[in-house]
Design an enzyme around this catalytic site. Structure first.
Site, PDB file in Angstrom:
ATOM      1  N   GLY A 188       1.102  -1.170  -0.023  1.00  0.00           N
ATOM      2  CA  GLY A 188      -0.167   0.054  -0.071  1.00  0.00           C
ATOM      3  C   GLY A 188       0.956   1.305  -0.042  1.00  0.00           C
ATOM      4  N   HIS A 189       1.935   1.171   0.845  1.00  0.00           N
ATOM      5  CA  HIS A 189       2.887   2.326   0.838  1.00  0.00           C
ATOM      6  C   HIS A 189       3.829   2.363  -0.542  1.00  0.00           C
ATOM      7  CE1 HIS A 189       2.720   1.304   5.339  1.00  0.00           C
ATOM      8  NE2 HIS A 189       2.349   2.355   5.317  1.00  0.00           N
ATOM      9  N   GLY A 233      -3.205   7.679   1.398  1.00  0.00           N
ATOM     10  CA  GLY A 233      -3.891   6.615   1.032  1.00  0.00           C
ATOM     11  C   GLY A 233      -5.479   6.877   1.148  1.00  0.00           C
ATOM     12  N   ASP A 241      -7.147   5.578   4.782  1.00  0.00           N
ATOM     13  CA  ASP A 241      -7.378   6.401   5.724  1.00  0.00           C
ATOM     14  C   ASP A 241      -8.178   7.425   5.243  1.00  0.00           C
ATOM     15  OD1 ASP A 241      -5.689   5.160   8.105  1.00  0.00           O
ATOM     16  OD2 ASP A 241      -4.424   5.055   5.966  1.00  0.00           O
ATOM     17  N   VAL A 243      -4.828  -0.361  -1.433  1.00  0.00           N
ATOM     18  CA  VAL A 243      -4.402  -1.691  -2.220  1.00  0.00           C
ATOM     19  C   VAL A 243      -4.619  -2.730  -1.192  1.00  0.00           C
ATOM     20  CG1 VAL A 243      -2.056  -2.581  -2.741  1.00  0.00           C
ATOM     21  CG2 VAL A 243      -2.518  -0.241  -3.067  1.00  0.00           C
ATOM     22  N   ARG A 280      -0.878  -2.849  10.698  1.00  0.00           N
ATOM     23  CA  ARG A 280      -1.390  -3.619  11.879  1.00  0.00           C
ATOM     24  C   ARG A 280      -1.971  -4.986  11.559  1.00  0.00           C
ATOM     25  NH1 ARG A 280      -3.179   2.184  13.175  1.00  0.00           N
ATOM     26  NH2 ARG A 280      -2.352   2.617  15.120  1.00  0.00           N
TER      27      ARG A 280
END
Ligand code: AMP
Length: 287
Positions: free
Chosen positions: A36-37, A153, A156, A182, A193
């Site tokens: 995702g990052h 993203g 959030d 993602v 997490r």
């Protein structure tokens, strides 16, 4: 890729890149990187192909200001060695990994940034002070890096809307680039997490996205009553998982204002606790 803990060399390198005509892009994170990052970095890197030279700054900072007293600040996963390898492979130019002292030399910030109303409800209702901590640290990062653009993203989603409001209200000359969530192949939104989840919790967690998708298809098939859709999602999660629902809410996507009868683009957002692990997810539906 260069890596630094300190603001002064960071700024020197960014200044140099800017003098070379590069566009500075910031990807702020709390580390323990996942795709995702990295997808945001890859997306920024692609702009090089359009003959725009990009200088990508990624920050990794677990910001104490945005964690509540009973939250997971101390146990938040950290692995700088792995993170720097992944960041380099994805194409980061400069990795900024400040200590708490570098970001908060007096132990705290006497100045904070408050965005009003947008943090009401959703995560803001259950994490008092969280978005103040986020807006403050993002302001600091913006002032340190002074990026042309910054990625956030959509996972959030409320955070993105808070930052968007801050950028508008404070006339910050920074282009925000929202990035779609993602997901793992089974639909679970990637999150640092997720590493807390037990095997059984991990197996149940994809139900969150399936429930959101079910909500979206109800809307697509003509259901417009917010409460009916919300109830369906709550039922599905309660029946199919051991997760404890914190909230399931449907809001207007542009400003997170409440909605009873759905029209326009909305976001269905939720937070669910699996044991001590709090997962969030959302889906955006245009009507
Ligand atoms: P975090 O490290 O969790 O604070 O996230 C740093 C940035 O990456 C934030 O802008 C997040 O919204 C974004 N992000 C985290 N997880 C995902 C994901 N699964 N897909 C897209 N962006 C994400």
């Amino acid at each position: 890729m260069k890596i630094t803990e300190y603001i002064t060399p960071l700024k020197e390198n960014i200044d140099k890149a800017r003098e070379e005509g590069k566009t500075v892009v910031l990807v702020p994170t709390m580390g323990f990187l996942h795709y995702g990052h990295l997808a945001m970095v890859e997306d920024a890197r692609k702009k090089d192909e359009n003959h725009e030279e990009i200088y990508i700054v990624m920050s990794i900072f677990v910001n104490p200001l945005q964690f509540g007293p009973n939250e997971d600040f101390n146990k938040y996963p950290r692995n700088l060695e792995r993170d720097s390898r992944l960041a380099q492979e994805a194409g980061v130019d400069m990795l900024f990994v400040p200590s708490i002292e570098e970001m908060y030399p007096n132990g705290k910030s006497l100045t904070t940034v408050n965005v009003f109303t947008v943090p009401d409800g959703l995560c803001g209702a259950f994490r008092p002070g969280h978005f103040q901590g986020v807006a403050t640290v993002v302001s600091k990062l913006f002032n340190i890096v002074w990026p042309d653009a910054a990625y956030f993203g959509q996972k959030d989603y409320q955070q993105f809307i808070v930052i968007k409001q801050m950028v508008t209200d404070l006339n910050l000359p920074i282009t925000l680039i929202p990035y779609p969530t993602v997901r793992e192949p089974d639909g679970l939104a990637m999150s640092s997490r997720n590493s807390y989840l037990s095997k059984e919790q991990r197996e149940q967690a994809p139900v969150l996205y399936r429930a959101l998708q079910e909500g979206a298809s109800l809307i697509d098939s003509g259901e417009k009553r917010m409460e009916v859709i919300r109830e369906k999602i709550i039922q599905r999660i309660s029946f199919q998982t051991d997760g404890k629902i914190e909230y399931v809410e449907i809001r207007r996507a542009d400003d997170l204002s409440p909605v009873e009868i759905i029209n326009g683009t909305i976001v269905i957002a939720l937070a669910v606790h699996f044991g001590g692990t709090r997962l969030i997810d959302n889906i955006i539906v245009g009507v």
